[in-house]
Motif scaffolding. Sequence first.
Motif, PDB file in Angstrom:
ATOM      1  N   ALA A 153      10.954   4.462   6.422  1.00 35.30           N
ATOM      2  CA  ALA A 153       9.615   4.058   6.825  1.00 35.30           C
ATOM      3  C   ALA A 153       8.672   5.220   6.576  1.00 35.30           C
ATOM      4  O   ALA A 153       9.101   6.334   6.306  1.00 35.30           O
ATOM      5  CB  ALA A 153       9.602   3.679   8.302  1.00 35.30           C
ATOM      6  N   VAL A 154       7.397   4.937   6.694  1.00 32.13           N
ATOM      7  CA  VAL A 154       6.399   5.969   6.485  1.00 32.13           C
ATOM      8  C   VAL A 154       6.638   7.129   7.463  1.00 32.13           C
ATOM      9  O   VAL A 154       6.982   6.921   8.622  1.00 32.13           O
ATOM     10  CB  VAL A 154       4.974   5.391   6.629  1.00 32.13           C
ATOM     11  N   GLU A 155       6.493   8.333   6.955  1.00 26.70           N
ATOM     12  CA  GLU A 155       6.643   9.542   7.766  1.00 26.70           C
ATOM     13  C   GLU A 155       5.383  10.378   7.651  1.00 26.70           C
ATOM     14  O   GLU A 155       4.747  10.406   6.601  1.00 26.70           O
ATOM     15  CB  GLU A 155       7.832  10.378   7.289  1.00 26.70           C
ATOM     16  N   ASP A 205       0.400   2.845   8.406  1.00 24.38           N
ATOM     17  CA  ASP A 205       1.204   1.656   8.148  1.00 24.38           C
ATOM     18  C   ASP A 205       1.517   1.545   6.659  1.00 24.38           C
ATOM     19  O   ASP A 205       0.619   1.574   5.828  1.00 24.38           O
ATOM     20  CB  ASP A 205       0.451   0.414   8.622  1.00 24.38           C
ATOM     21  N   ASP A 206       2.799   1.426   6.346  1.00 24.81           N
ATOM     22  CA  ASP A 206       3.227   1.225   4.956  1.00 24.81           C
ATOM     23  C   ASP A 206       3.749  -0.184   4.730  1.00 24.81           C
ATOM     24  O   ASP A 206       4.355  -0.464   3.706  1.00 24.81           O
ATOM     25  CB  ASP A 206       4.289   2.251   4.565  1.00 24.81           C
ATOM     26  N   GLN A 260     -10.817   3.285   8.064  1.00 21.53           N
ATOM     27  CA  GLN A 260      -9.521   2.980   7.456  1.00 21.53           C
ATOM     28  C   GLN A 260      -9.563   3.379   5.997  1.00 21.53           C
ATOM     29  O   GLN A 260     -10.506   3.061   5.280  1.00 21.53           O
ATOM     30  CB  GLN A 260      -9.174   1.505   7.567  1.00 21.53           C
ATOM     31  N   VAL A 261      -8.528   4.103   5.561  1.00 26.60           N
ATOM     32  CA  VAL A 261      -8.384   4.488   4.161  1.00 26.60           C
ATOM     33  C   VAL A 261      -6.986   4.101   3.702  1.00 26.60           C
ATOM     34  O   VAL A 261      -6.060   4.025   4.511  1.00 26.60           O
ATOM     35  CB  VAL A 261      -8.641   5.997   3.938  1.00 26.60           C
ATOM     36  N   GLN A 262      -6.855   3.848   2.404  1.00 30.59           N
ATOM     37  CA  GLN A 262      -5.566   3.444   1.844  1.00 30.59           C
ATOM     38  C   GLN A 262      -5.252   4.274   0.623  1.00 30.59           C
ATOM     39  O   GLN A 262      -6.142   4.763  -0.072  1.00 30.59           O
ATOM     40  CB  GLN A 262      -5.595   1.970   1.464  1.00 30.59           C
ATOM     41  N   THR A 263      -3.967   4.397   0.366  1.00 30.29           N
ATOM     42  CA  THR A 263      -3.480   5.072  -0.826  1.00 30.29           C
ATOM     43  C   THR A 263      -2.113   4.513  -1.146  1.00 30.29           C
ATOM     44  O   THR A 263      -1.579   3.694  -0.402  1.00 30.29           O
ATOM     45  CB  THR A 263      -3.416   6.608  -0.625  1.00 30.29           C
ATOM     46  N   SER A 264      -1.533   4.974  -2.235  1.00 30.90           N
ATOM     47  CA  SER A 264      -0.161   4.616  -2.595  1.00 30.90           C
ATOM     48  C   SER A 264       0.664   5.885  -2.676  1.00 30.90           C
ATOM     49  O   SER A 264       0.177   6.920  -3.146  1.00 30.90           O
ATOM     50  CB  SER A 264      -0.118   3.901  -3.937  1.00 30.90           C
ATOM     51  N   ALA A 265       1.903   5.812  -2.236  1.00 28.15           N
ATOM     52  CA  ALA A 265       2.817   6.945  -2.363  1.00 28.15           C
ATOM     53  C   ALA A 265       3.126   7.151  -3.847  1.00 28.15           C
ATOM     54  O   ALA A 265       3.266   6.186  -4.598  1.00 28.15           O
ATOM     55  CB  ALA A 265       4.095   6.681  -1.576  1.00 28.15           C
ATOM     56  N   ARG A 323       2.322   1.163  -0.383  1.00 30.08           N
ATOM     57  CA  ARG A 323       0.897   1.187  -0.034  1.00 30.08           C
ATOM     58  C   ARG A 323       0.798   1.689   1.399  1.00 30.08           C
ATOM     59  O   ARG A 323       1.433   1.118   2.296  1.00 30.08           O
ATOM     60  CB  ARG A 323       0.336  -0.228  -0.160  1.00 30.08           C
ATOM     61  N   VAL A 324       0.032   2.753   1.630  1.00 22.69           N
ATOM     62  CA  VAL A 324      -0.092   3.366   2.952  1.00 22.69           C
ATOM     63  C   VAL A 324      -1.528   3.223   3.429  1.00 22.69           C
ATOM     64  O   VAL A 324      -2.461   3.610   2.725  1.00 22.69           O
ATOM     65  CB  VAL A 324       0.319   4.853   2.925  1.00 22.69           C
TER      66      VAL A 324
END
Length: 138
Positions: A33-35, A101-102, A72-77, A63-64
Amino acid sequence: MRHELEPVAHGRTLSRATAAAGLLLVLSAGVQAVELARVFGDGMVLQRGHAIPVWGVAEPGARVAVSFDGAQVQTSADGNGAWRVMLPAREAGGPFVLKVDDGSAPRELRDVLVGDVWLASGQSNMELQVWRALDARS
């Protein structure tokens, strides 16, 4: 299990070799999970008046989404699972909840404050009262 990523100073990584070794260790452990980097936790204080970097690891390509105090901001690992976002600057306040949240197992950090962050180190010199310092009244 939490994994620590390299410290970041002024937006630059301190050691690319350390970061690469850390990511390989994290990836070999199988991120479920997201860390978040270990500098983030419940009860933390984030610096007011500056954009707030938040980073960690997730499954490669995940997608995080990070939310904090209405933003709220989003990015991808990336291919190694590393991700990083910048939250907008905030004035002093709180307590807030930081959500990451991923899509698999969301994380929430509670009692997050925004204010002035001071780092102090030393031993006996840390006991000196400010009023005893040279030019303390000016």
